[in-house]
Design an enzyme around this catalytic site. Structure first.
Site, PDB file in Angstrom:
ATOM      1  N   LYS A 110       0.839  -1.204   0.000  1.00 54.19           N
ATOM      2  CA  LYS A 110       0.000   0.000   0.000  1.00 54.19           C
ATOM      3  C   LYS A 110       0.868   1.245   0.000  1.00 54.19           C
ATOM      4  CE  LYS A 110      -4.282  -1.966   0.960  1.00 54.19           C
ATOM      5  NZ  LYS A 110      -4.251  -3.215   1.745  1.00 54.19           N
ATOM      6  N   LYS A 206      -3.678  -9.390 -10.868  1.00 53.88           N
ATOM      7  CA  LYS A 206      -4.526 -10.004  -9.851  1.00 53.88           C
ATOM      8  C   LYS A 206      -5.867  -9.264  -9.788  1.00 53.88           C
ATOM      9  CE  LYS A 206      -5.245 -10.376  -4.989  1.00 53.88           C
ATOM     10  NZ  LYS A 206      -5.168  -9.796  -3.719  1.00 53.88           N
ATOM     11  N   LYS A 209     -10.354  -5.076  -6.208  1.00 56.78           N
ATOM     12  CA  LYS A 209     -11.170  -3.866  -6.386  1.00 56.78           C
ATOM     13  C   LYS A 209     -10.285  -2.632  -6.516  1.00 56.78           C
ATOM     14  CE  LYS A 209     -12.062  -3.612  -1.463  1.00 56.78           C
ATOM     15  NZ  LYS A 209     -11.507  -4.936  -1.182  1.00 56.78           N
TER      16      LYS A 209
END
Ligand code: ADP
Ligand code: TRP
Length: 337
Positions: A110, A206, A209
């Site tokens: 992230k 992959k 969302k």
């Protein structure tokens, strides 16, 4: 055997969530005592709108039920209904090395994507470990990306037991040998479903969302069709054999087609003669065959919100009974009681 897993209510569910997680969960409900929860505390890291948070929590609960979770077999509950978990999260945090959290893949990924990390994101694996350890879970079915989190849970449970349980030997966590004590926190084992470990999205990365490449399980039917017809393919001509490597279409067909039909798809794919468009239409058919019955069950459930509330309340009651037992022992061990 106690089986436990959770899924974050941080977005609409997609094929990756189903084949990488939910399907395994549901299959396991007859193999032991199964507990599944909606990780709505974890979801607060990304969902910052109360109405949406409530809606997505219900959405995930309904999806579990529509896809085959039987609430008389398995325990279905909301993470936030069990205050013992957040208490254990703190106690556990006192034995968690910051260095572990700094090397957590999910956190590093992230940051690498430019997301400014909050404490909640940093502490995410500690809450996840508390989720698992509060219920003394034996087996935790998860996708590949979550394996490190289970290893952390094992490490920290060991650290806790070494610190607080007299006679605990990390080589003998169940205390089977003479003179050894059993740990207060039980070490969980991860269970990974290898065959469908990573489901590709329509762009070949992959499915996630956060990449906008998903095919939603219960999305608008026109949108689903658009997404499937838009799966990335190369420029191999119709008559030529198609490459199977790095082809999200091939991979999704492998996952969604009944095995007997996939044999034929695989044969024609490798010999040539069919265009990608034809395969996409096939995939759309398999999608409907797989998910239309669940879509109908979901609509029935959405018409009766009281029933969902009852299921979640009963689930919380059963989950809390277990967590209370573990926390009683933890409080005494550390001196809170
Ligand atoms: P997303 O990547 O869309 O944010 P989550 O991280 O909320 O999905 O994942 C929820 C669960 O679904 C996890 O157990 C994860 O391992 C699984 N999962 C998500 N995407 C995939 C995928 N593409 N392939 C396999 N499993 C997946
Ligand atoms: N982190 C998991 C995911 O992204 C969700 C989760 C939270 C979980 N707590 C858990 C999974 C405990 C298994 C056990 O999917």
């Amino acid at each position: 055997m106690r089986i436990l897993s959770g899924i974050q209510s941080s977005g609409r569910l997609h094929l990756g969530n189903y084949f990488g997680a939910i399907r395994q969960f549901i299959e396991l409900q007859h193999e032991g005592e199964a507990l599944f929860f909606i990780a709505n505390l974890h979801a607060l890291n990304t969902v910052r709108d109360a109405e949406l948070a409530r809606e997505l929590t219900r959405e995930v609960a309904v999806a579990f039920l529509a896809l085959g979770l039987d609430p008389t077999q398995a325990v279905l509950f909301r993470q936030s209904d069990i205050p013992e978990v957040t208490e254990l999260y703190w106690v556990l945090g006192t034995v968690v090395p910051v260095a572990h959290l700094e090397r957590a893949h999910s956190y590093k990924d992230k940051i690498a994507r430019g997301i400014a990390p909050d404490f909640g994101l940093f502490a995410y694996p500690v809450l996840m470990a508390a989720d698992i350890l509060a219920y003394a879970a034996d087996v935790v079915p998860v996708g590949k990306d979550q394996i490190q989190h289970i290893e952390f849970a094992r490490d920290w449970a060991t650290k806790f037991n070494v610190q607080y349980v007299k006679g605990y030997d990390p080589q003998d966590p169940a205390g089977l040998e003479k003179g050894h004590a059993k740990g207060i926190l039980k070490l969980p084992a991860a269970r990974l479903q290898e065959r469908t470990a990573v489901i590709p999205g329509i762009d070949g990365q992959k499915m996630s969302k956060s990449y906008g490449n998903t095919i939603e399980l219960f999305g608008d039917e026109k949108e689903i069709k658009k997404r499937i017809m838009g799966i990335k393919t190369d420029s191999t001509p119709v008559e030529a054999p198609k490459p199977t490597e790095n082809s999200p279409l091939y991979e999704l067909l492998r996952i969604m087609a009944p095995p007997s039909e996939f044999a034929e798809i695989d044969r024609s794919w490798r010999s040539g003669g069919k265009g990608y468009g034809e395969y996409k239409k096939k995939l759309l058919e398999y999608f409907h065959a797989t998910f239309d019955p669940a879509r109908r069950r979901r609509e029935e459930l959405l018409r009766d919100p009281g029933e969902l509330d009852r299921i979640l309340e009963e689930g919380a009651r059963r989950a809390r009974e277990i967590a209370t037992g573990v926390l009683d022992a933890v409080r005494v061990a550390v001196g809170l009681k």
